[in-house]
Design a protein around this motif. Sequence first.
Motif, PDB file in Angstrom:
ATOM      1  N   TYR A 171     -17.638  11.964  -1.982  1.00 13.49           N
ATOM      2  CA  TYR A 171     -17.017  11.591  -0.717  1.00 13.49           C
ATOM      3  C   TYR A 171     -16.290  12.817  -0.190  1.00 13.49           C
ATOM      4  O   TYR A 171     -15.562  13.480  -0.938  1.00 13.49           O
ATOM      5  N   VAL A 172     -16.462  13.131   1.076  1.00 18.04           N
ATOM      6  CA  VAL A 172     -15.778  14.266   1.715  1.00 18.04           C
ATOM      7  C   VAL A 172     -14.773  13.705   2.708  1.00 18.04           C
ATOM      8  O   VAL A 172     -15.094  12.826   3.506  1.00 18.04           O
ATOM      9  N   GLY A 173     -13.557  14.223   2.654  1.00 15.45           N
ATOM     10  CA  GLY A 173     -12.525  13.771   3.569  1.00 15.45           C
ATOM     11  C   GLY A 173     -11.535  14.876   3.883  1.00 15.45           C
ATOM     12  O   GLY A 173     -11.686  16.005   3.427  1.00 15.45           O
ATOM     13  N   TRP A 174     -10.494  14.534   4.637  1.00 14.89           N
ATOM     14  CA  TRP A 174      -9.445  15.495   4.976  1.00 14.89           C
ATOM     15  C   TRP A 174      -8.100  14.802   4.848  1.00 14.89           C
ATOM     16  O   TRP A 174      -7.988  13.581   4.938  1.00 14.89           O
ATOM     17  N   SER A 175      -7.073  15.610   4.626  1.00 13.19           N
ATOM     18  CA  SER A 175      -5.727  15.070   4.510  1.00 13.19           C
ATOM     19  C   SER A 175      -4.723  16.215   4.585  1.00 13.19           C
ATOM     20  O   SER A 175      -5.067  17.370   4.349  1.00 13.19           O
ATOM     21  N   THR A 176      -3.475  15.874   4.867  1.00 13.75           N
ATOM     22  CA  THR A 176      -2.394  16.862   4.768  1.00 13.75           C
ATOM     23  C   THR A 176      -1.722  16.759   3.402  1.00 13.75           C
ATOM     24  O   THR A 176      -0.919  17.613   3.050  1.00 13.75           O
ATOM     25  N   ASP A 177      -2.040  15.716   2.625  1.00 18.21           N
ATOM     26  CA  ASP A 177      -1.508  15.517   1.276  1.00 18.21           C
ATOM     27  C   ASP A 177      -2.625  14.952   0.407  1.00 18.21           C
ATOM     28  O   ASP A 177      -2.827  13.735   0.341  1.00 18.21           O
ATOM     29  N   VAL A 178      -3.351  15.826  -0.265  1.00 19.10           N
ATOM     30  CA  VAL A 178      -4.556  15.436  -0.999  1.00 19.10           C
ATOM     31  C   VAL A 178      -4.231  14.499  -2.164  1.00 19.10           C
ATOM     32  O   VAL A 178      -4.933  13.515  -2.390  1.00 19.10           O
ATOM     33  N   GLU A 179      -3.173  14.782  -2.913  1.00 24.41           N
ATOM     34  CA  GLU A 179      -2.831  13.934  -4.062  1.00 24.41           C
ATOM     35  C   GLU A 179      -2.505  12.506  -3.616  1.00 24.41           C
ATOM     36  O   GLU A 179      -2.947  11.538  -4.233  1.00 24.41           O
ATOM     37  N   ALA A 180      -1.734  12.368  -2.550  1.00 21.94           N
ATOM     38  CA  ALA A 180      -1.407  11.034  -2.032  1.00 21.94           C
ATOM     39  C   ALA A 180      -2.668  10.335  -1.543  1.00 21.94           C
ATOM     40  O   ALA A 180      -2.847   9.126  -1.746  1.00 21.94           O
ATOM     41  N   ARG A 181      -3.552  11.078  -0.904  1.00 21.08           N
ATOM     42  CA  ARG A 181      -4.792  10.493  -0.389  1.00 21.08           C
ATOM     43  C   ARG A 181      -5.684  10.016  -1.534  1.00 21.08           C
ATOM     44  O   ARG A 181      -6.291   8.951  -1.463  1.00 21.08           O
ATOM     45  N   LEU A 182      -5.750  10.798  -2.621  1.00 20.75           N
ATOM     46  CA  LEU A 182      -6.533  10.396  -3.789  1.00 20.75           C
ATOM     47  C   LEU A 182      -5.980   9.091  -4.371  1.00 20.75           C
ATOM     48  O   LEU A 182      -6.742   8.185  -4.722  1.00 20.75           O
ATOM     49  N   MET A 183      -4.667   8.974  -4.458  1.00 17.93           N
ATOM     50  CA  MET A 183      -4.061   7.734  -4.958  1.00 17.93           C
ATOM     51  C   MET A 183      -4.415   6.554  -4.055  1.00 17.93           C
ATOM     52  O   MET A 183      -4.673   5.453  -4.532  1.00 17.93           O
ATOM     53  N   THR A 184      -4.441   6.801  -2.743  1.00 22.22           N
ATOM     54  CA  THR A 184      -4.814   5.748  -1.795  1.00 22.22           C
ATOM     55  C   THR A 184      -6.256   5.308  -2.022  1.00 22.22           C
ATOM     56  O   THR A 184      -6.558   4.117  -2.079  1.00 22.22           O
ATOM     57  N   HIS A 185      -7.163   6.276  -2.175  1.00 22.89           N
ATOM     58  CA  HIS A 185      -8.570   5.944  -2.433  1.00 22.89           C
ATOM     59  C   HIS A 185      -8.693   5.127  -3.721  1.00 22.89           C
ATOM     60  O   HIS A 185      -9.400   4.121  -3.756  1.00 22.89           O
ATOM     61  N   ASN A 186      -8.023   5.559  -4.783  1.00 26.40           N
ATOM     62  CA  ASN A 186      -8.149   4.887  -6.078  1.00 26.40           C
ATOM     63  C   ASN A 186      -7.446   3.537  -6.121  1.00 26.40           C
ATOM     64  O   ASN A 186      -7.738   2.724  -6.989  1.00 26.40           O
ATOM     65  N   SER A 187      -6.553   3.273  -5.185  1.00 21.38           N
ATOM     66  CA  SER A 187      -5.877   1.980  -5.140  1.00 21.38           C
ATOM     67  C   SER A 187      -6.669   0.944  -4.345  1.00 21.38           C
ATOM     68  O   SER A 187      -6.265  -0.212  -4.256  1.00 21.38           O
ATOM     69  N   GLY A 188      -7.782   1.375  -3.744  1.00 23.75           N
ATOM     70  CA  GLY A 188      -8.612   0.453  -2.974  1.00 23.75           C
ATOM     71  C   GLY A 188      -8.214   0.350  -1.522  1.00 23.75           C
ATOM     72  O   GLY A 188      -8.722  -0.493  -0.789  1.00 23.75           O
ATOM     73  N   LYS A 189      -7.297   1.212  -1.076  1.00 22.95           N
ATOM     74  CA  LYS A 189      -6.831   1.150   0.307  1.00 22.95           C
ATOM     75  C   LYS A 189      -7.325   2.316   1.158  1.00 22.95           C
ATOM     76  O   LYS A 189      -6.886   2.483   2.273  1.00 22.95           O
ATOM     77  N   GLY A 190      -8.220   3.119   0.604  1.00 21.94           N
ATOM     78  CA  GLY A 190      -8.718   4.277   1.337  1.00 21.94           C
ATOM     79  C   GLY A 190      -9.849   3.894   2.272  1.00 21.94           C
ATOM     80  O   GLY A 190      -9.970   2.756   2.705  1.00 21.94           O
ATOM     81  N   ALA A 191     -10.688   4.852   2.556  1.00 21.42           N
ATOM     82  CA  ALA A 191     -11.832   4.634   3.440  1.00 21.42           C
ATOM     83  C   ALA A 191     -12.721   3.519   2.890  1.00 21.42           C
ATOM     84  O   ALA A 191     -12.808   3.315   1.678  1.00 21.42           O
ATOM     85  N   LYS A 192     -13.373   2.825   3.778  1.00 21.37           N
ATOM     86  CA  LYS A 192     -14.211   1.681   3.401  1.00 21.37           C
ATOM     87  C   LYS A 192     -15.246   2.064   2.343  1.00 21.37           C
ATOM     88  O   LYS A 192     -15.501   1.300   1.410  1.00 21.37           O
ATOM     89  N   THR A 193     -15.828   3.248   2.456  1.00 20.37           N
ATOM     90  CA  THR A 193     -16.873   3.665   1.513  1.00 20.37           C
ATOM     91  C   THR A 193     -16.328   4.017   0.136  1.00 20.37           C
ATOM     92  O   THR A 193     -17.103   4.140  -0.806  1.00 20.37           O
ATOM     93  N   THR A 194     -15.017   4.177  -0.009  1.00 16.39           N
ATOM     94  CA  THR A 194     -14.451   4.535  -1.314  1.00 16.39           C
ATOM     95  C   THR A 194     -13.874   3.336  -2.052  1.00 16.39           C
ATOM     96  O   THR A 194     -13.543   3.440  -3.229  1.00 16.39           O
ATOM     97  N   ARG A 195     -13.744   2.199  -1.400  1.00 19.73           N
ATOM     98  CA  ARG A 195     -13.119   1.030  -2.020  1.00 19.73           C
ATOM     99  C   ARG A 195     -13.940   0.503  -3.188  1.00 19.73           C
ATOM    100  O   ARG A 195     -15.162   0.505  -3.158  1.00 19.73           O
TER     101      ARG A 195
END
Length: 83
Positions: free
Chosen positions: A21-45
């Motif tokens: 999955y390719v994405g962008w963020s200003t805080d990559v670690e926080a974004r990774l936690m969001t993806h892994n918690s099931g609240k990220g982009a639809k394709t990563t849930r």
Amino acid sequence: MASFTFVYVLRERDVPRPRTYVGWSTDVEARLMTHNSGKGAKTTRGRQWQLVYVERFRTFGDAMSREWHLKRDRKLRKMLAGG
């Protein structure tokens, strides 16, 4: 303090044929936690991800351009997925 935008590539964990999955963020670690918690982009849930690649950019426009190119670079994504 300078603000940066990051483009990142994630690899699906613990599967025989991992997706990327390719994405962008200003805080990559926080974004990774969001993806892994099931609240990220639809394709990563519903999947668990690990960070495999990051690039830093000074402008949002440069980051968006690089994200576009990385999404289309299947050879790099396959290599990062371990295939």
